[in-house]
Design an enzyme around this catalytic site. Structure first.
Site, short mmCIF file in Angstrom:
data_model
loop_
_atom_site.label_atom_id
_atom_site.label_comp_id
_atom_site.label_asym_id
_atom_site.label_seq_id
_atom_site.Cartn_x
_atom_site.Cartn_y
_atom_site.Cartn_z
N ARG A 82 0.84 -1.21 0.00
CA ARG A 82 0.00 0.00 0.00
C ARG A 82 0.87 1.25 0.00
NH1 ARG A 82 -4.48 0.24 4.59
NH2 ARG A 82 -2.69 0.83 5.86
N LYS A 184 -2.66 6.50 1.33
CA LYS A 184 -2.47 6.91 2.72
C LYS A 184 -1.47 8.05 2.75
CE LYS A 184 -2.66 4.60 7.16
NZ LYS A 184 -4.11 4.69 7.39
N GLU A 220 -16.37 6.32 3.97
CA GLU A 220 -15.69 5.88 5.19
C GLU A 220 -15.64 7.03 6.17
OE1 GLU A 220 -11.45 5.17 5.11
OE2 GLU A 220 -11.26 6.09 3.15
C1 LIG Z 1 -5.25 3.90 7.60
C2 LIG Z 1 -6.65 4.19 7.19
C3 LIG Z 1 -7.68 3.25 7.37
C4 LIG Z 1 -7.49 1.94 8.09
O1 LIG Z 1 -6.61 1.09 7.44
P1 LIG Z 1 -5.93 -0.13 8.21
O2 LIG Z 1 -4.99 -0.70 7.21
O3 LIG Z 1 -7.01 -1.07 8.58
O4 LIG Z 1 -5.26 0.45 9.41
C5 LIG Z 1 -8.94 3.58 6.90
N1 LIG Z 1 -9.19 4.76 6.30
C6 LIG Z 1 -8.23 5.68 6.14
C7 LIG Z 1 -8.57 6.97 5.48
C8 LIG Z 1 -6.93 5.44 6.57
O5 LIG Z 1 -5.98 6.36 6.40
#
Ligand SMILES: *Cc1c(COP(=O)(O)O)cnc(C)c1O
Length: 341
Positions: A82, A184, A220
């Site tokens: 990722r 991210k 989300e």
């Molecule tokens: C990091 C993140 C998540 C959760 O991801 P995980 O890999 O489960 O920790 C969900 N939404 C956003 C916007 C994020 O930055």
């Protein structure tokens, strides 16, 4: 190895400096060999790319002590992949995925005294990140980058059991179609701060963001993906190109299907149908699953039948199974657990 004297049960989710961090520098088209260092501070030019144009991406993961006393991490290869995707989208060089995992392992090993003991509920949070470090004033990608990994012990996310939270449908958007919602990057968080401060000021714990194109579909929250449970026990999660592909959510969907024998669906989820679900949860590394008891859409309340006292029964089963896998009490699927020592 002697553990640090830390009140593990009462740690919050705050930064505590640990002994070592990993650093590798990218210059003239290549990454150096990298090293563990003691200094927690970074010195950079006032015009560094990250400071001017926010060229930075990150990951978040955890190390746990299992029941039999090993230190492990959970699916670090997915964090590596990722971060590679995030880097490419921001025109940054990829830190090789095998080296990413190796850097995480080395950093956790070097800070093993800070990995909370089994049963404390606390974990060692791991933060890999990279950023443009050379001076950039005309808008373009930096030429030089730094990749780092630091760790910090964090407390149990839920003290005294997971209480369902109340969230609101946000008037702000998190991600544009064809934008950067799926990576991210700090930039997605910078622009979410106003929305979360506003939500908190209005008495809500979190924001539910809708798709910005039609504002009819659930996306989300600022940092966690949704799962819903239907009244006939199917697990539903929103499918969208603008949500961040949570590793926790992907793991929960797998666990639901292969460990609990539940039907799973990744599809468009309309705000209009949220009232028909039995349970709702937020998935992310920090909490694994936070139960949602209520969604407020501009004064209109949607209360899930699971209520405001405890996690819904299906959410609880998903939570127990996934955390059981992470803590070594339940057999993990091949490749999910990376043993550090
Ligand atoms: C990091 C993140 C998540 C959760 O991801 P995980 O890999 O489960 O920790 C969900 N939404 C956003 C916007 C994020 O930055």
């Amino acid at each position: 190895m002697e553990k640090k004297k830390i009140d593990w049960e009462n740690l919050g989710f705050v930064y505590m400096q640990t002994d070592k961090r990993y650093v590798s520098n990218y210059k003239e088209g290549k990454w150096d060999e990298g090293a563990l260092i003691g200094d927690a501070n970074i010195t950079m030019n006032e015009c560094a790319g990250v400071l001017q144009y926010a060229q930075t991406v990150f990951e978040g993961m955890k190390a746990y002590t299992t029941e039999d006393g090993r230190i492990v991490t959970f699916r670090p290869d997915l964090n590596a992949a990722r971060m590679a995707d995030s880097a490419k989208r921001l025109e940054m060089p990829v830190f090789p995925e095998d080296r990413f995992v190796d850097a995480v392992v080395r950093t956790v090993k070097a800070n093993a005294a800070y990995v909370p003991p089994y049963g404390s509920g606390a974990t060692l949070y791991i933060r890999p990140y990279m950023f443009g470090i050379n001076p950039v004033i005309g808008v373009k990608p930096a030429d030089e980058y730094q990749f780092r990994v630091f760790t910090t012990p964090v407390g149990p996310y839920f003290k005294g059991g997971a209480k369902p939270i109340t969230i609101c449908v946000s008037d702000f958007d998190r991600a544009a179609p064809r934008g950067t919602g799926h990576i991210k990057a700090g930039l997605n968080y910078a622009m979410s701060l106003h929305a979360i401060v506003t939500a908190h000021a209005n008495g809500f714990d979190e924001n539910m963001y809708l798709d910005s194109e039609t504002r009819t579909k659930v996306e989300e929250t600022g940092g966690a993906n949704f799962i819903f449970v239907t009244k006939d026990n199917r697990i539903v999660t929103p499918h969208s190109s603008t949500i961040l592909p949570s590793i926790t959510r992907r793991s929960i969907m797998y666990v639901a299907e292969h460990y609990l024998g539940l039907e799973v669906e990744e599809r468009d989820v309309y705000l209009d149908e949220v009232k028909d679900f039995a349970e709702c949860g937020l998935c992310g590394t920090a909490a694994v699953i936070s139960p949602v008891g209520k969604v407020v859409d501009h004064g209109k309340e949607i209360c899930f039948p699971s209520g405001m006292e405890k996690m819904g029964p299906v959410t609880q089963k998903l939570y127990d199974t996934l955390t059981g896998i992470q803590m070594g009490q339940i057999q993990a699927p091949e490749g999910w657990i990376k043993v550090i020592e």
